[in-house]
Write a protein that holds these residues in place. Structure first.
Motif, PDB file in Angstrom:
ATOM      1  N   GLY A 112       9.066 -16.435  -9.951  1.00 15.01           N
ATOM      2  CA  GLY A 112       8.767 -17.826 -10.293  1.00 15.01           C
ATOM      3  C   GLY A 112       9.401 -18.848  -9.370  1.00 15.01           C
ATOM      4  N   SER A 113      10.306 -18.423  -8.493  1.00 10.43           N
ATOM      5  CA  SER A 113      10.905 -19.377  -7.552  1.00 10.43           C
ATOM      6  C   SER A 113      10.617 -18.952  -6.109  1.00 10.43           C
ATOM      7  CB  SER A 113      12.410 -19.537  -7.798  1.00 10.43           C
ATOM      8  OG  SER A 113      13.067 -18.300  -7.671  1.00 10.43           O
ATOM      9  N   LEU A 114      11.104 -17.803  -5.684  1.00  8.90           N
ATOM     10  CA  LEU A 114      10.818 -17.337  -4.327  1.00  8.90           C
ATOM     11  C   LEU A 114       9.406 -16.767  -4.223  1.00  8.90           C
ATOM     12  CD1 LEU A 114      14.173 -15.608  -3.315  1.00  8.90           C
ATOM     13  CD2 LEU A 114      13.317 -17.835  -2.609  1.00  8.90           C
ATOM     14  N   VAL A 115       9.031 -15.968  -5.183  1.00 14.12           N
ATOM     15  CA  VAL A 115       7.695 -15.391  -5.236  1.00 14.12           C
ATOM     16  C   VAL A 115       7.027 -15.903  -6.507  1.00 14.12           C
ATOM     17  CG1 VAL A 115       6.316 -13.277  -5.304  1.00 14.12           C
ATOM     18  CG2 VAL A 115       8.452 -13.322  -4.003  1.00 14.12           C
ATOM     19  N   LYS A 116       5.945 -16.643  -6.322  1.00 12.90           N
ATOM     20  CA  LYS A 116       5.242 -17.239  -7.457  1.00 12.90           C
ATOM     21  C   LYS A 116       3.962 -16.463  -7.753  1.00 12.90           C
ATOM     22  CE  LYS A 116       7.060 -21.827  -6.666  1.00 12.90           C
ATOM     23  NZ  LYS A 116       6.782 -23.245  -6.563  1.00 12.90           N
ATOM     24  N   ALA A 117       3.475 -16.610  -8.982  1.00 20.79           N
ATOM     25  CA  ALA A 117       2.203 -15.991  -9.356  1.00 20.79           C
ATOM     26  C   ALA A 117       1.129 -16.502  -8.399  1.00 20.79           C
ATOM     27  CB  ALA A 117       1.856 -16.333 -10.793  1.00 20.79           C
ATOM     28  N   GLY A 118       0.323 -15.616  -7.903  1.00 21.18           N
ATOM     29  CA  GLY A 118      -0.729 -15.984  -6.952  1.00 21.18           C
ATOM     30  C   GLY A 118      -0.340 -15.782  -5.497  1.00 21.18           C
ATOM     31  N   ASP A 119       0.953 -15.610  -5.210  1.00 23.31           N
ATOM     32  CA  ASP A 119       1.368 -15.315  -3.841  1.00 23.31           C
ATOM     33  C   ASP A 119       0.830 -13.948  -3.434  1.00 23.31           C
ATOM     34  OD1 ASP A 119       2.781 -17.661  -3.852  1.00 23.31           O
ATOM     35  OD2 ASP A 119       4.752 -16.754  -3.535  1.00 23.31           O
ATOM     36  N   VAL A 120       0.572 -13.797  -2.162  1.00 24.17           N
ATOM     37  CA  VAL A 120       0.125 -12.518  -1.617  1.00 24.17           C
ATOM     38  C   VAL A 120       1.017 -12.144  -0.445  1.00 24.17           C
ATOM     39  CG1 VAL A 120      -2.286 -12.787  -2.333  1.00 24.17           C
ATOM     40  CG2 VAL A 120      -1.577 -13.610  -0.090  1.00 24.17           C
ATOM     41  N   PHE A 131      -8.045 -15.559   5.974  1.00 23.48           N
ATOM     42  CA  PHE A 131      -8.317 -14.148   5.719  1.00 23.48           C
ATOM     43  C   PHE A 131      -9.387 -14.018   4.649  1.00 23.48           C
ATOM     44  CE2 PHE A 131      -7.558 -10.076   3.636  1.00 23.48           C
ATOM     45  CZ  PHE A 131      -7.380  -9.210   4.704  1.00 23.48           C
ATOM     46  N   ASP A 132     -10.447 -13.315   4.958  1.00 22.53           N
ATOM     47  CA  ASP A 132     -11.495 -12.997   3.989  1.00 22.53           C
ATOM     48  C   ASP A 132     -12.018 -14.247   3.272  1.00 22.53           C
ATOM     49  OD1 ASP A 132     -13.230 -11.192   2.793  1.00 22.53           O
ATOM     50  OD2 ASP A 132     -11.848 -10.696   1.166  1.00 22.53           O
ATOM     51  N   GLY A 133     -12.213 -15.328   4.029  1.00 22.16           N
ATOM     52  CA  GLY A 133     -12.777 -16.559   3.486  1.00 22.16           C
ATOM     53  C   GLY A 133     -11.791 -17.463   2.762  1.00 22.16           C
ATOM     54  N   GLU A 134     -10.535 -17.108   2.727  1.00 22.55           N
ATOM     55  CA  GLU A 134      -9.492 -17.894   2.052  1.00 22.55           C
ATOM     56  C   GLU A 134      -8.471 -18.389   3.075  1.00 22.55           C
ATOM     57  OE1 GLU A 134      -9.463 -18.542  -1.211  1.00 22.55           O
ATOM     58  OE2 GLU A 134     -11.116 -17.224  -1.772  1.00 22.55           O
ATOM     59  N   THR A 135      -7.819 -19.516   2.734  1.00 17.56           N
ATOM     60  CA  THR A 135      -6.754 -20.054   3.584  1.00 17.56           C
ATOM     61  C   THR A 135      -5.450 -20.025   2.805  1.00 17.56           C
ATOM     62  OG1 THR A 135      -8.317 -21.483   4.744  1.00 17.56           O
ATOM     63  CG2 THR A 135      -5.985 -22.040   4.930  1.00 17.56           C
ATOM     64  N   TYR A 136      -4.423 -19.473   3.418  1.00 16.12           N
ATOM     65  CA  TYR A 136      -3.099 -19.337   2.819  1.00 16.12           C
ATOM     66  C   TYR A 136      -2.080 -20.035   3.709  1.00 16.12           C
ATOM     67  CZ  TYR A 136      -5.410 -15.516   0.337  1.00 16.12           C
ATOM     68  OH  TYR A 136      -6.280 -14.770  -0.411  1.00 16.12           O
ATOM     69  N   THR A 137      -0.981 -20.474   3.108  1.00 22.84           N
ATOM     70  CA  THR A 137       0.126 -21.074   3.847  1.00 22.84           C
ATOM     71  C   THR A 137       1.291 -20.097   3.869  1.00 22.84           C
ATOM     72  OG1 THR A 137      -0.559 -23.273   3.159  1.00 22.84           O
ATOM     73  CG2 THR A 137       1.693 -23.045   3.989  1.00 22.84           C
ATOM     74  N   VAL A 138       1.822 -19.843   5.050  1.00 25.83           N
ATOM     75  CA  VAL A 138       2.943 -18.916   5.206  1.00 25.83           C
ATOM     76  C   VAL A 138       4.186 -19.525   4.549  1.00 25.83           C
ATOM     77  CG1 VAL A 138       4.477 -17.776   6.872  1.00 25.83           C
ATOM     78  CG2 VAL A 138       2.009 -17.928   7.332  1.00 25.83           C
ATOM     79  N   GLN A 139       4.810 -18.760   3.672  1.00 23.44           N
ATOM     80  CA  GLN A 139       6.055 -19.157   3.027  1.00 23.44           C
ATOM     81  C   GLN A 139       7.265 -18.577   3.761  1.00 23.44           C
ATOM     82  OE1 GLN A 139       5.894 -21.383   0.330  1.00 23.44           O
ATOM     83  NE2 GLN A 139       3.803 -21.352   1.105  1.00 23.44           N
ATOM     84  N   ARG A 140       7.112 -17.321   4.183  1.00 27.40           N
ATOM     85  CA  ARG A 140       8.167 -16.677   4.965  1.00 27.40           C
ATOM     86  C   ARG A 140       7.605 -15.454   5.654  1.00 27.40           C
ATOM     87  NH1 ARG A 140      12.372 -13.179   2.155  1.00 27.40           N
ATOM     88  NH2 ARG A 140      10.965 -11.532   1.796  1.00 27.40           N
ATOM     89  N   CYS A 141       8.326 -15.008   6.662  1.00 32.17           N
ATOM     90  CA  CYS A 141       7.906 -13.845   7.437  1.00 32.17           C
ATOM     91  C   CYS A 141       9.098 -12.908   7.593  1.00 32.17           C
ATOM     92  CB  CYS A 141       7.389 -14.273   8.814  1.00 32.17           C
ATOM     93  SG  CYS A 141       6.923 -12.884   9.865  1.00 32.17           S
ATOM     94  N   ASP A 142       8.843 -11.648   7.385  1.00 31.52           N
ATOM     95  CA  ASP A 142       9.858 -10.617   7.558  1.00 31.52           C
ATOM     96  C   ASP A 142       9.328  -9.622   8.591  1.00 31.52           C
ATOM     97  OD1 ASP A 142      12.051  -8.961   7.242  1.00 31.52           O
ATOM     98  OD2 ASP A 142      11.290  -8.016   5.418  1.00 31.52           O
ATOM     99  N   PRO A 143       9.768  -9.748   9.845  1.00 42.15           N
ATOM    100  CA  PRO A 143       9.227  -8.850  10.872  1.00 42.15           C
ATOM    101  C   PRO A 143       9.803  -7.437  10.753  1.00 42.15           C
ATOM    102  CG  PRO A 143      10.860 -10.314  11.827  1.00 42.15           C
ATOM    103  CD  PRO A 143      10.692 -10.726  10.392  1.00 42.15           C
ATOM    104  N   GLY A 144       8.933  -6.476  10.979  1.00 34.98           N
ATOM    105  CA  GLY A 144       9.388  -5.098  11.128  1.00 34.98           C
ATOM    106  C   GLY A 144       9.851  -4.960  12.563  1.00 34.98           C
TER     107      GLY A 144
END
Length: 128
Positions: A67-75, A100-113
């Protein structure tokens, strides 16, 4: 030693490639907007750059949603380290967009491998 990491990067790129290229992923676009000086020719101070790559999208498990870092609907995306043209994918940054697949998302954070300084893939948390 770097050879093993190069092989890991190549393996991730093959697996995350679009299905049409034999992989398990779909095409995606990382869109980066940079604000700079105003350009009277374009009437804007923004420069938009699209990076065409590939990856997978998955939903977070219910127990991961706090509910704070990861919210419902996040992917979460697993993004290939290689663009479709063969260049390296830049590391996604907060507020970049993922198309992606017809949807637009906003990057919240990135964790590189990231292994020994070589990005083999990127885990990207994104929100609509």
């Amino acid at each position: 030693m770097a050879d093993i990491y190069d092989r890991a990067k190549a393996q991730a790129a093959r697996m995350l490639a679009p299905r049409s290229a034999g992989g398990k992923g779909l095409e995606l676009t990382l869109r980066r907007t940079v604000v700079g000086e105003y350009d009277p020719d374009t009437g804007s101070s923004e420069t938009i750059t699209d990076y065409i790559g590939s990856g997978l999208r998955e939903n977070y498990r219910m127990e991961d949603i706090d509910g704070s870092l990861v919210k419902a609907g996040d992917v979460r995306f697993m993004v290939s380290p290689v663009l479709l043209n063969g260049d390296d994918m830049p590391e996604p940054k907060t507020l970049d967009k993922v198309l992606f697949d017809g949807e637009t998302y906003t990057v919240q954070r990135c964790d590189p491998g990231d292994y020994a300084g070589l990005s083999c893939f990127f885990y990207v948390q994104a929100r609509k």
